[in-house]
Design an enzyme around this catalytic site. Structure first.
Site, PDB file in Angstrom:
ATOM      1  N   LYS A 185     -45.761 -99.536 -14.751  1.00 24.58           N
ATOM      2  CA  LYS A 185     -44.873 -98.603 -15.448  1.00 24.58           C
ATOM      3  C   LYS A 185     -44.234 -99.239 -16.678  1.00 24.58           C
ATOM      4  CE  LYS A 185     -41.062 -95.403 -14.343  1.00 24.58           C
ATOM      5  NZ  LYS A 185     -40.187 -94.958 -13.199  1.00 24.58           N
TER       6      LYS A 185
ATOM      7  N   ASN B 135     -43.309-101.742 -11.191  1.00 21.61           N
ATOM      8  CA  ASN B 135     -43.478-100.421 -10.574  1.00 21.61           C
ATOM      9  C   ASN B 135     -44.913-100.020 -10.924  1.00 21.61           C
ATOM     10  OD1 ASN B 135     -43.423 -97.743  -9.801  1.00 21.61           O
ATOM     11  ND2 ASN B 135     -41.351 -97.376 -10.579  1.00 21.61           N
TER      12      ASN B 135
ATOM     13  N   GLU C 151     -33.792 -99.152 -11.983  1.00 20.96           N
ATOM     14  CA  GLU C 151     -35.168 -99.623 -12.193  1.00 20.96           C
ATOM     15  C   GLU C 151     -35.212-100.817 -13.136  1.00 20.96           C
ATOM     16  OE1 GLU C 151     -37.284 -95.314 -12.090  1.00 20.96           O
ATOM     17  OE2 GLU C 151     -38.609 -97.028 -12.290  1.00 20.96           O
TER      18      GLU C 151
ATOM     19  N   GLU D 235     -45.203 -91.870  -6.924  1.00 18.90           N
ATOM     20  CA  GLU D 235     -44.655 -93.174  -7.314  1.00 18.90           C
ATOM     21  C   GLU D 235     -43.985 -93.779  -6.077  1.00 18.90           C
ATOM     22  OE1 GLU D 235     -41.085 -92.631  -9.640  1.00 18.90           O
ATOM     23  OE2 GLU D 235     -41.182 -94.655 -10.493  1.00 18.90           O
TER      24      GLU D 235
ATOM     25  N   ASN E  77     -40.648 -89.947  -8.779  1.00 15.16           N
ATOM     26  CA  ASN E  77     -39.479 -89.790  -7.898  1.00 15.16           C
ATOM     27  C   ASN E  77     -38.344 -89.406  -8.847  1.00 15.16           C
ATOM     28  OD1 ASN E  77     -39.535 -92.145  -5.111  1.00 15.16           O
ATOM     29  ND2 ASN E  77     -41.288 -91.303  -6.164  1.00 15.16           N
TER      30      ASN E  77
ATOM     31  N   CYS F  51     -44.001 -91.575 -13.481  1.00 17.76           N
ATOM     32  CA  CYS F  51     -42.697 -90.936 -13.554  1.00 17.76           C
ATOM     33  C   CYS F  51     -42.106 -90.791 -14.955  1.00 17.76           C
ATOM     34  CB  CYS F  51     -41.731 -91.625 -12.614  1.00 17.76           C
ATOM     35  SG  CYS F  51     -40.397 -90.522 -12.142  1.00 17.76           S
TER      36      CYS F  51
HETATM   37  N1  ING Z   1     -37.206 -91.054 -12.356  1.00 16.37           N
HETATM   38  C1  ING Z   1     -36.694 -90.144 -13.320  1.00 16.37           C
HETATM   39  C2  ING Z   1     -37.765 -89.530 -14.211  1.00 16.37           C
HETATM   40  O1  ING Z   1     -38.013 -89.944 -15.326  1.00 16.37           O
HETATM   41  C3  ING Z   1     -35.054 -89.672 -15.100  1.00 16.37           C
HETATM   42  C4  ING Z   1     -35.570 -90.699 -14.118  1.00 16.37           C
HETATM   43  C5  ING Z   1     -34.843 -88.326 -14.711  1.00 16.37           C
HETATM   44  C6  ING Z   1     -34.840 -90.044 -16.374  1.00 16.37           C
HETATM   45  C7  ING Z   1     -34.401 -87.393 -15.638  1.00 16.37           C
HETATM   46  C8  ING Z   1     -34.396 -89.120 -17.333  1.00 16.37           C
HETATM   47  C9  ING Z   1     -34.177 -87.792 -16.960  1.00 16.37           C
HETATM   48  O2  ING Z   1     -38.326 -88.530 -13.745  1.00 16.37           O
HETATM   49  C10 ING Z   1     -38.032 -92.122 -12.493  1.00 16.37           C
HETATM   50  N2  ING Z   1     -38.335 -92.796 -11.356  1.00 16.37           N
HETATM   51  O3  ING Z   1     -38.468 -92.477 -13.565  1.00 16.37           O
END
Ligand code: ING
Length: 317
Positions: free
Chosen positions: A127, A110, A146, A47, A197, A172
């Protein structure tokens, strides 16, 4: 008969705010050359693969925000990647920040594209599930903006006939939502490509063990693969970007839900596996034969409700 795609999960190590597009593209081309030497037909990049993960910053200057977006794809900065991939006859998935212009209207997504071995764009995905928040949150140990920088995707979850199979894309956070895979599963998807990411720590629960973040990542990808009888290729931008750690753990997961290849480092690393699309057939024709087993008359809440509606405690059973 078999329909094998040799897939290269091309994990990128960190990209710092100070790194320009050429730094990213040069590293992606180097991974592409390695993929070519190893006989890959398809390479999956992360991503937002062209820049640092800028949604961690609360950027006020509109010009600085726009500097992270691509008005065109391909463009001069990424053309060396498109050209080399075409020369090698390798298809690829690329994640980037899209500036979508329609006359005077500009929108920000995204985005990922699937590029065929001839260098032509087969499909685009935007996304849908944007995590985080839209304004600075002082409660968090770091930001995840985001919802400030991107609009939710408006293209749904398409599946494209490509490479003698049916390929889909997501990005992601999408991988945490079963709806993502199921909408593609209902189109017969045989390989889902995704970049991510993922911060290695939880900005709202700093005491959470990093291992739990990795477990939730693996759980989401393995479940999505198995429950829809599809391959899933999940590729990280990893390592420490300007002091912020990102998860690695790029992986290739089979329709059985098994991790058949994974990265071991937090840097630029290629994990390769031969993925036979015919391995999807058994799961799609038995345990997840949707036509025989699903009971949609009981699923209405999934598309009619956004949030939780708790039962009325006085309702008769
Ligand atoms: N990053 C993370 C993901 O979904 C996240 C944000 C991490 C949300 C952990 C909830 C829990 O992997 C992106 N860029 O979506």
């Amino acid at each position: 008969m078999s329909r094998v795609i040799r897939v290269g999960a091309a994990q990128l190590g960190p990209l710092q705010k100070s790194d320009n597009r050429k730094v990213a593209v040069d590293r992606m081309v180097a991974l592409l050359e390695q993929a070519g030497r190893e006989g890959c037909n398809l390479v999956v990049y992360p991503e937002l693969a062209l820049t640092t993960f800028f949604p961690r910053w609360d950027i006020e200057d509109p010009a600085e925000v726009e500097s992270y977006f691509e008005p065109d794809m391909p463009n001069a900065a990424v053309q060396p990647l498109f050209d080399r991939a075409r020369e090698l006859g390798i298809a690829f998935y690329l994640g980037y920040a899209e500036l979508a212009k329609n006359g005077a209207d500009t929108r920000h997504f995204n985005t990922s594209v699937l590029v065929g071995p001839d260098g032509r764009i087969i499909g685009k995905y935007r996304k849908v599930h944007l995590p985080g928040h839209a304004t600075f949150d002082p409660q968090r140990t770091f930001q995840h903006l985001e919802k400030k920088y991107f609009e939710p995707g408006d293209l749904g979850f398409p599946v494209w006939p490509a490479m003698d199979g049916l390929l889909g894309m997501c990005i992601c956070n999408d991988r945490r939502w079963p709806e993502t895979y199921r909408v593609m599963g209902l189109q017969g998807v045989e390989m889902v490509l995704l970049g991510f990411n993922t911060p290695a720590t939880n900005s709202q629960r700093p005491e959470e063990q990093d291992e739990l973040r990795g477990f939730h990542h693996e759980l989401s990808v393995q479940a999505g693969a198995y429950q829809n009888g599809t391959w899933v290729v999940a590729v990280a931008k990893a390592g420490e970007e300007d002091g912020h750690k990102l998860l690695g753990d790029s992986m290739i997961v089979s329709p059985a839900g098994l991790i058949v290849a994974r990265t071991k480092t937090l840097g630029d690393e290629l994990a390769v596996a031969d993925c036979d699309l015919d391995d999807c057939v058994f799961y799609k024709e038995t345990v997840f034969d949707f036509a025989r087993h699903r009971r949609i008359e009981h699923y209405e809440r999934i598309t009619k409700q956004v949030g939780v509606v708790r039962p009325d405690s006085t309702a008769a059973v």
